[in-house]
Write an enzyme that holds these catalytic residues in place. Structure first.
Site, PDB file in Angstrom:
ATOM      1  N   HIS A 126      -3.769  -5.456   1.083  1.00 15.01           N
ATOM      2  CA  HIS A 126      -2.780  -5.716   2.205  1.00 15.01           C
ATOM      3  C   HIS A 126      -2.845  -7.236   2.606  1.00 15.01           C
ATOM      4  CE1 HIS A 126      -2.198  -1.432   4.141  1.00 15.01           C
ATOM      5  NE2 HIS A 126      -3.312  -1.206   2.996  1.00 15.01           N
ATOM      6  N   CYS A 151       0.709  -1.275   0.152  1.00 14.35           N
ATOM      7  CA  CYS A 151      -0.143   0.125  -0.028  1.00 14.35           C
ATOM      8  C   CYS A 151       0.803   1.232   0.000  1.00 14.35           C
ATOM      9  CB  CYS A 151      -0.811  -0.113   1.231  1.00 14.35           C
ATOM     10  SG  CYS A 151      -2.461   1.414   1.027  1.00 14.35           S
ATOM     11  N   GLU A 163      -1.112  -8.428   4.973  1.00 14.45           N
ATOM     12  CA  GLU A 163      -0.952  -8.707   6.397  1.00 14.45           C
ATOM     13  C   GLU A 163      -2.482  -8.880   6.741  1.00 14.45           C
ATOM     14  OE1 GLU A 163      -0.610  -5.918   4.969  1.00 14.45           O
ATOM     15  OE2 GLU A 163      -0.808  -4.200   6.039  1.00 14.45           O
TER      16      GLU A 163
END
Lengths: 282, 80
Positions: free
Chosen positions: A238, A104, A240
């Site tokens: 994202h 990002c 994660e």
């Protein structure tokens, strides 16, 4: 090298806010991550004993967030500070083949740094691309579906089969990948030829589709690219935030095991692939 | 001391979502005569330099290295 010895530098400045999740993604896979402030690499204005060097690590990650408040342009200030102080070290790190990832805001930083798409050299003097304002003029924060396009070049997706569609959520206002006008088609062709296109936005049937499936209007529906060597990778959504299966919006309906992937979220493979590469190469 | 008035705008043909959004909202508010809206940014820099030309050269370098992305931006500088 054993994965437990793999030191991962998760680099932050003021405004970075995805460092903790990224830290835990690597930590849960048994690696040795550390959240490091850019000042620690530059070596000025920090307490004794906190100095770090890029050469201490085998992986560098630019996490998500709003570094420096997104002032000037998203990622521009982080990139300019890094370029002014650590350009040589970063070039050496990339040249040695260590994996460098940006998520990002991290992807925006890498584009502003000139390390992605990295067509001319490992770090171009001026940006070759931009992650521009979303066509919707809005912050787009929701699940997105990405088709894995890499034919094997990108070290961050080596454990993900080609053409597999994964759910990784996006959260950005400036994610529209764009190249200089009139050169867009030529550059996309070059990226395809070099196997640099890693993820493209698709709809639920796996077809390339416009808004809202593609949240930003990016050229060729591109969500993530790597450099020609495959060790530098940037992605707008994202991974994660999809590390565990229970982070998927449909997990209560589909269960944890029905996908055949146990409790793994779709983003986990990104971190696994990077560590697998480090374990084999270094 | 010199003052640089820097205007940064999108290159011709680049989509301007902010301008389009403002245009749509102005129409909704009843400003029917609005034909188009373009967004741009103004940055003012005060600096020391040997001459006006020197100041312009320095500001040009600032624009290249931080203030603009050449992929989408054009800029103009007025030094006073």
């Amino acid at each position: 090298m054993k994965v437990s010895d793999a030191k991962v530098c998760i680099l932050q400045i003021e405004g970075t806010n995805c460092d903790e999740e990224t830290y835990w993604a690597f930590k849960r896979l048994g690696a040795d991550p550390e959240v490091v402030h850019l000042k620690q690499l530059i070596g000025t204005g920090i307490p004794h004993g906190m100095k770090r060097s890029l050469s201490d690590y085998q992986c560098l990650i630019f996490p998500g967030g709003f570094s420096a408040g997104d002032y000037v342009r998203a990622g521009a200030i982080f990139a300019a500070r890094m370029k002014a102080t650590l350009a040589k070290e970063l070039r050496t790190f990339i040249g040695a083949g260590y994996p460098v990832g940006g998520i990002c805001n991290g992807f925006q930083i890498m584009v502003e740094l000139g390390v992605l798409p990295g067509l001319g050299e490992s770090m171009t003097p001026l940006p070759e691309a931009i992650l521009d304002k979303n066509d919707s003029d809005r912050y787009e924060c929701r699940p997105t579906l990405l088709k894995h396009e890499s034919r094997g070049n990108c070290v961050f997706t080596s454990k993900l089969p080609q053409n597999k569609v994964v759910m990784i959520p996006c959260a950005h206002a400036e994610g529209k990948l764009a190249f200089p006008k009139k050169e867009g088609d030529r550059i996309v062709e070059k990226l395809i030829e070099n196997d640099q296109i890693v993820f493209r936005y698709v709809d639920e049937d796996g077809n390339y589709a416009g808004y809202p499936w593609c949240p930003n209007g990016a050229i060729y529906n591109i969500a993530g690219i790597c450099n020609p060597a495959g060790n530098v990778f940037g992605l707008m959504p994202h991974p994660e935030r999809a590390f565990h299966r229970f982070q998927h919006p449909d997990w209560t309906r589909t269960g944890l095991g029905e996908s055949g992937e146990g409790e793994n979220g779709d983003g986990k493979v990104i971190f696994e692939s990077a560590l697998d590469y480090i374990g084999k190469k270094f | 001391m010199f003052k640089a008035h820097i205007e940064i705008k999108l290159k011709k043909g680049v989509v301007d979502p902010e301008g389009k959004n403002i245009e749509k909202t102005l129409h909704l508010l009843g400003f029917d005569t609005v034909k188009s809206v373009h967004s741009q940014k103004v940055i003012v820099v005060e600096l020391d330099a040997a001459s006006k030309e020197d100041a312009a050269a320095k500001v040009g370098e600032m624009c290249k290295r931080l203030l603009t992305n050449p992929v989408t931006h054009d800029y103009t500088v007025v030094i006073s």
